[in-house]
Motif scaffolding. Structure first.
Motif, PDB file in Angstrom:
ATOM      1  N   SER A 172      67.429 -45.693  13.721  1.00 27.56           N
ATOM      2  CA  SER A 172      68.848 -45.357  13.610  1.00 27.56           C
ATOM      3  C   SER A 172      69.234 -44.466  14.787  1.00 27.56           C
ATOM      4  O   SER A 172      68.407 -43.744  15.356  1.00 27.56           O
ATOM      5  N   LEU A 173      70.500 -44.515  15.155  1.00 26.50           N
ATOM      6  CA  LEU A 173      70.981 -43.667  16.245  1.00 26.50           C
ATOM      7  C   LEU A 173      70.787 -42.196  15.910  1.00 26.50           C
ATOM      8  O   LEU A 173      70.463 -41.382  16.785  1.00 26.50           O
ATOM      9  N   ARG A 174      70.960 -41.829  14.645  1.00 28.34           N
ATOM     10  CA  ARG A 174      70.765 -40.431  14.235  1.00 28.34           C
ATOM     11  C   ARG A 174      69.338 -39.983  14.501  1.00 28.34           C
ATOM     12  O   ARG A 174      69.099 -38.892  15.033  1.00 28.34           O
ATOM     13  N   ASP A 175      68.369 -40.808  14.126  1.00 25.59           N
ATOM     14  CA  ASP A 175      66.980 -40.430  14.360  1.00 25.59           C
ATOM     15  C   ASP A 175      66.622 -40.500  15.840  1.00 25.59           C
ATOM     16  O   ASP A 175      65.796 -39.713  16.323  1.00 25.59           O
ATOM     17  N   SER A 182      60.247 -35.522  11.030  1.00 24.72           N
ATOM     18  CA  SER A 182      60.591 -36.123   9.742  1.00 24.72           C
ATOM     19  C   SER A 182      61.845 -36.976   9.905  1.00 24.72           C
ATOM     20  O   SER A 182      62.907 -36.467  10.287  1.00 24.72           O
ATOM     21  N   PHE A 183      61.720 -38.277   9.642  1.00 28.57           N
ATOM     22  CA  PHE A 183      62.845 -39.186   9.809  1.00 28.57           C
ATOM     23  C   PHE A 183      63.915 -38.953   8.754  1.00 28.57           C
ATOM     24  O   PHE A 183      63.620 -38.837   7.564  1.00 28.57           O
ATOM     25  N   ARG A 184      65.155 -38.919   9.189  1.00 30.74           N
ATOM     26  CA  ARG A 184      66.271 -38.833   8.253  1.00 30.74           C
ATOM     27  C   ARG A 184      66.469 -40.161   7.533  1.00 30.74           C
ATOM     28  O   ARG A 184      66.802 -40.196   6.345  1.00 30.74           O
ATOM     29  N   LEU A 185      66.311 -41.249   8.281  1.00 34.70           N
ATOM     30  CA  LEU A 185      66.595 -42.587   7.757  1.00 34.70           C
ATOM     31  C   LEU A 185      65.385 -43.472   8.030  1.00 34.70           C
ATOM     32  O   LEU A 185      65.380 -44.274   8.980  1.00 34.70           O
ATOM     33  N   PRO A 186      64.359 -43.381   7.195  1.00 35.87           N
ATOM     34  CA  PRO A 186      63.108 -44.081   7.486  1.00 35.87           C
ATOM     35  C   PRO A 186      63.081 -45.553   7.090  1.00 35.87           C
ATOM     36  O   PRO A 186      62.223 -46.296   7.558  1.00 35.87           O
ATOM     37  N   THR A 187      63.998 -45.989   6.207  1.00 37.32           N
ATOM     38  CA  THR A 187      63.984 -47.377   5.736  1.00 37.32           C
ATOM     39  C   THR A 187      65.240 -48.093   6.209  1.00 37.32           C
ATOM     40  O   THR A 187      66.286 -47.470   6.456  1.00 37.32           O
ATOM     41  N   ILE A 188      65.158 -49.405   6.303  1.00 40.72           N
ATOM     42  CA  ILE A 188      66.298 -50.164   6.804  1.00 40.72           C
ATOM     43  C   ILE A 188      67.490 -50.073   5.860  1.00 40.72           C
ATOM     44  O   ILE A 188      68.646 -49.999   6.304  1.00 40.72           O
ATOM     45  N   LEU A 217      71.077 -48.578   7.165  1.00 38.87           N
ATOM     46  CA  LEU A 217      72.293 -49.380   7.172  1.00 38.87           C
ATOM     47  C   LEU A 217      73.360 -48.794   6.251  1.00 38.87           C
ATOM     48  O   LEU A 217      74.552 -48.800   6.578  1.00 38.87           O
ATOM     49  N   SER A 218      72.932 -48.275   5.114  1.00 35.40           N
ATOM     50  CA  SER A 218      73.887 -47.650   4.198  1.00 35.40           C
ATOM     51  C   SER A 218      74.571 -46.457   4.856  1.00 35.40           C
ATOM     52  O   SER A 218      75.793 -46.291   4.773  1.00 35.40           O
ATOM     53  N   ASP A 219      73.794 -45.629   5.545  1.00 37.14           N
ATOM     54  CA  ASP A 219      74.340 -44.447   6.216  1.00 37.14           C
ATOM     55  C   ASP A 219      75.245 -44.846   7.375  1.00 37.14           C
ATOM     56  O   ASP A 219      76.348 -44.320   7.526  1.00 37.14           O
ATOM     57  N   ILE A 220      74.785 -45.773   8.199  1.00 38.98           N
ATOM     58  CA  ILE A 220      75.535 -46.161   9.397  1.00 38.98           C
ATOM     59  C   ILE A 220      76.862 -46.805   9.033  1.00 38.98           C
ATOM     60  O   ILE A 220      77.916 -46.467   9.600  1.00 38.98           O
ATOM     61  N   LEU A 221      76.845 -47.715   8.089  1.00 43.39           N
ATOM     62  CA  LEU A 221      78.053 -48.465   7.773  1.00 43.39           C
ATOM     63  C   LEU A 221      79.042 -47.654   6.940  1.00 43.39           C
ATOM     64  O   LEU A 221      80.224 -48.018   6.842  1.00 43.39           O
ATOM     65  N   ALA A 222      78.571 -46.561   6.351  1.00 44.92           N
ATOM     66  CA  ALA A 222      79.468 -45.704   5.573  1.00 44.92           C
ATOM     67  C   ALA A 222      80.166 -44.681   6.442  1.00 44.92           C
ATOM     68  O   ALA A 222      81.119 -44.032   6.009  1.00 44.92           O
ATOM     69  N   ARG A 223      79.704 -44.526   7.684  1.00 42.49           N
ATOM     70  CA  ARG A 223      80.242 -43.482   8.555  1.00 42.49           C
ATOM     71  C   ARG A 223      81.221 -44.068   9.571  1.00 42.49           C
ATOM     72  O   ARG A 223      81.087 -45.217   9.977  1.00 42.49           O
TER      73      ARG A 223
END
Length: 310
Positions: free
Chosen positions: A203-206, A287-293, A297-303
């Motif tokens: 993810s871009l965040r990680d 430590s990954f914030r978003l370790p699973t796909i 995707l849930s985080d990215i598409l909600a933002r």
């Protein structure tokens, strides 16, 4: 910190600039035009002309780290001989010019994080690749190998250098998702080829958080895989994106069609079986914030799309 960034207007560079400024740091954008003085109190600009071998090192004085992200986008068809030469030249020559310029400074920045790609490993055939795995074969692995070697002058001058072997970056404002989301929303999503090939992603965040993590750990040198700890098959990614958007994924793209339209690029991107793990990041305590796909995707598409630091 005072951090210089090449490629600051790109997907990763823009998000990194924003994160640094939000954290109270200052940014020096390394740009290909004369510096402008209207960027704000915490944003400066330094000019470089890699095609001419010039870098304004005076503007890089007292920089704590340089993050080198600049390079011609590699995954745009057609992948002609001329296009491949442009891609290679922008990365290898640009990195060599920057590395030599930093090495020539009376007081070089102590830290250099230089972009590379997880494509270094080539097609792993479903086998796991870590930072200790050898380079693969093909255009992209060969380019990545030479790209990393181009930092040699900086390393010889004593800079702490890490190579960011970045995988597919998932962010809302650019990259792969910017292309795929409209297609999936139109009901045109589907697996590529057999769908069994692994896809390494982050993810871009990680991606941004991992770069910040590495800036502050100069003891970590050499290759670092920037990818989530759970690579997925193309079929699993397709299903996850369909779920996140609430759309069907019933339109597969045959491998033959990909090869016909993309040529060699298909084998080294869409059909590539690349299963990479971030062994060194995890060992260092990241430590990954978003370790699973699904979480990513849930985080990215909600933002909303993140603001740019440009």
């Amino acid at each position: 910190m005072r951090v210089a960034i090449t490629g600051a207007s790109g997907l990763i560079g823009g998000a990194l600039c924003a994160a640094l400024l939000d954290g109270g740091h200052s940014v020096v954008r390394v740009v290909r035009h004369p510096p402008r003085g209207d960027r704000g109190p915490c944003v400066e600009e330094a000019e470089w002309r890699p095609e001419q071998g010039r870098v304004d090192t005076v503007a890089l004085h007292a920089v704590d780290a340089v993050v080198h992200l600049a390079g011609e986008p590699a995954h745009r068809a057609p992948w002609s001989r001329h296009r491949r030469a442009q891609i290679r030249r922008s990365r290898v020559r640009g990195t060599r010019v920057l590395s030599r310029a930093l090495a020539s400074m009376p007081s070089p920045p102590p830290r250099l994080l230089s972009a590379s790609g997880a494509y270094f490993y080539g097609d792993t055939g479903g086998e796991v690749a870590t930072e200790d795995s050898p380079a693969g074969t093909g255009f992209l692995p060969g380019m990545c190998r030479d790209w990393e070697a181009a930092t040699g002058a900086a390393e010889e001058a004593g800079l702490s250098v890490a190579h960011l072997r970045t995988s597919v970056v998932l962010g809302r404002s650019g990259g792969l998702l910017r292309t795929l989301v409209p297609l999936y929303r139109a009901g045109l999503g589907g697996r590529l080829g057999s769908g069994t090939q692994y896809m390494s992603w982050i993810s871009l965040r990680d991606q941004v958080d991992a770069i910040l993590f590495l800036i502050e750990r100069p003891e970590i040198t050499g290759p670092v895989n920037l990818c989530a700890p759970e690579p997925v098959s193309n079929a699993a990614f397709t299903e996850a994106l369909g779920r996140a958007l609430g759309r069907p994924t019933l339109v597969p793209v045959p491998a033959t069609a990909l090869r016909a339209t993309m040529g060699d690029l298909a084998e080294e991107s869409a059909l590539l079986d690349l299963r990479v793990l971030p062994e060194r990041l995890l060992a260092a305590g990241y430590s990954f914030r978003l370790p699973t796909i699904d979480s990513a995707l849930s985080d990215i598409l909600a933002r909303p799309a993140p603001r740019s630091g440009a």
